[in-house]
Write an enzyme that holds these catalytic residues in place. Structure first.
Site, mmCIF file in Angstrom:
data_model
loop_
_atom_site.group_PDB
_atom_site.id
_atom_site.type_symbol
_atom_site.label_atom_id
_atom_site.label_comp_id
_atom_site.label_asym_id
_atom_site.label_seq_id
_atom_site.Cartn_x
_atom_site.Cartn_y
_atom_site.Cartn_z
ATOM 1 C CB CYS B 43 -0.909 0.025 1.214
ATOM 2 S SG CYS B 43 -1.856 -1.471 1.407
ATOM 3 C CG ASP B 45 1.864 5.034 3.486
ATOM 4 O OD1 ASP B 45 2.811 5.836 3.399
ATOM 5 O OD2 ASP B 45 0.764 5.217 2.956
ATOM 6 C CB CYS B 69 3.241 9.895 1.033
ATOM 7 S SG CYS B 69 2.032 9.992 2.364
ATOM 8 C CB CYS B 112 -0.768 9.820 6.543
ATOM 9 S SG CYS B 112 -0.625 9.607 4.769
#
Lengths: 184, 163
Positions: B43, B45, B69, B112
């Site tokens: 994915c 992350d 990211c 996130c």
């Protein structure tokens, strides 16, 4: 090889234990051990083994859910949702509101109410939602219910959106995505 | 508004991204360290967050490593600053919304901040499960030692590791 140290009372303990256990704990151990006395084999030092981290909670990929099926189901859900939202916005006639869908990402801008982002997440066969009201959630397909559900509270994508959008628009909203079969 | 749009990321995210706080690792085997590893490489992350907890139950050190990211890196970097010096009870109360608000994350990046919340909770859970294992003196790998107050005789019981 671990070394042993000799404490003032003559107890032999491996270094890690001496470091791990405070004095009170050693005394507690001493009391317990009186019930089952055995000789300590000299030089026997054991270090406990354990797993280091909890498993990643996000990985919930169903092997019995082929990726083609995921795309069929999620595409149908996204398309139905888009159509329902376009109808909803046309009816509301608010120029500040707009819906856009491209490459698996649906963006619903609702002016002062914030922005929803709903996107396909193929690596874990999920649909992700970011709500300005309730925050982020990840939905996986549950065949028993024929719904996209959030594993932490078992809520469905359709219900959450219907509830929140009904509140925002002040009318009963049904995006018609509660059952995937109805979208196909 | 223009600089934000031009750069894509909010300046607070850029700050954490360019100068991440508390990057690194703690010894994952240490009994006073808890490790949280969340996310999936597929994915995009993966977040590792480690806490060291002192005898009063306070987070005395915290390190992170994140692959992902800018927002994911900033979320975990900010989380390390936020939990330092907190009790475990207070640290596990931190919500993703607080992180998202602090970093001014856009809607699509709320996930996130959720990952950072998952990471600290996972680290706390790991620490607690380690401690509950340690509190059992009969478990494999532990040695019970006792000394008689009357005779001075010392006895010890080794619980051999099963594996």
């Amino acid at each position: 090889m671990l070394q042993t140290i000799r404490s003032a009372s003559g107890l032999r303990l491996a270094r890690p234990f001496a470091r791990v256990l405070p004095r009170a704990a050693i005394h507690a151990l001493a009391r317990v051990a009186q019930d089952a006395p055995h000789a300590l084999p000299s030089g026997l030092v054991a270090v406990p083994r354990r797993s280091y981290a909890t498993p990643p909670p996000q990985i919930d990929v169903r092997d019995d859910f082929p990726i083609e099926k995921y795309h069929d189901y999620s595409d149908a859900t996204m398309e139905t949702m888009l159509e329902s939202l376009e109808n909803l916005l046309d009816g509301a006639g608010d120029s500040e509101c707009e819906v856009d869908y491209s490459s698996g990402v649906l963006t619903l801008k609702l002016g002062e109410h914030g922005t929803y982002v709903i996107n396909k997440q193929p690596p874990n066969k999920q649909i992700w939602l970011s709500s300005p009201t309730s925050g982020p959630k990840r939905y996986g397909y549950v065949p028993e219910a024929d719904q996209w559900r959030y594993s932490r509270d078992n809520s469905s994508l359709g219900e959450l959106l219907n509830t929140e959008l009904s509140q925002i628009f002040g009318q009963d909203v049904d995006l018609k995505i509660n059952k995937v079969a109805d979208c196909l | 508004m223009r600089p934000v749009l031009a750069r894509g990321y909010h300046e607070k995210v850029i700050s954490h991204y360019e100068k991440p706080r508390n990057v690194g690792s703690l010894p994952k085997n240490a009994p006073d360290v808890g490790t949280g590893l969340v996310g999936a490489p597929a994915c995009g992350d993966v977040m590792k967050l480690q806490i060291r907890v002192d005898e009063n139950g306070i987070i005395s050190d915290v390190k992170f490593k994140t692959f992902g990211c800018g927002s994911a890196i900033a979320s975990s970097s900010y989380m390390t600053e936020r939990v330092m010096g907190l009790s475990l009870e207070d640290a596990e109360k931190i919500k993703n919304t607080e992180i998202a608000k602090e970093l001014c994350l856009p809607p699509v990046k709320l996930h996130c901040s959720m990952l950072a919340e998952d990471a600290i909770r996972s680290a706390i859970r790991d620490y607690r499960s380690k401690r509950s294992l340690l509190s059992n003196p009969k478990q494999a790998g532990f040695i019970d030692v006792s000394q008689s107050a009357a005779t001075g005789e010392t006895v010890a019981t080794a619980h051999a590791p099963s594996a």
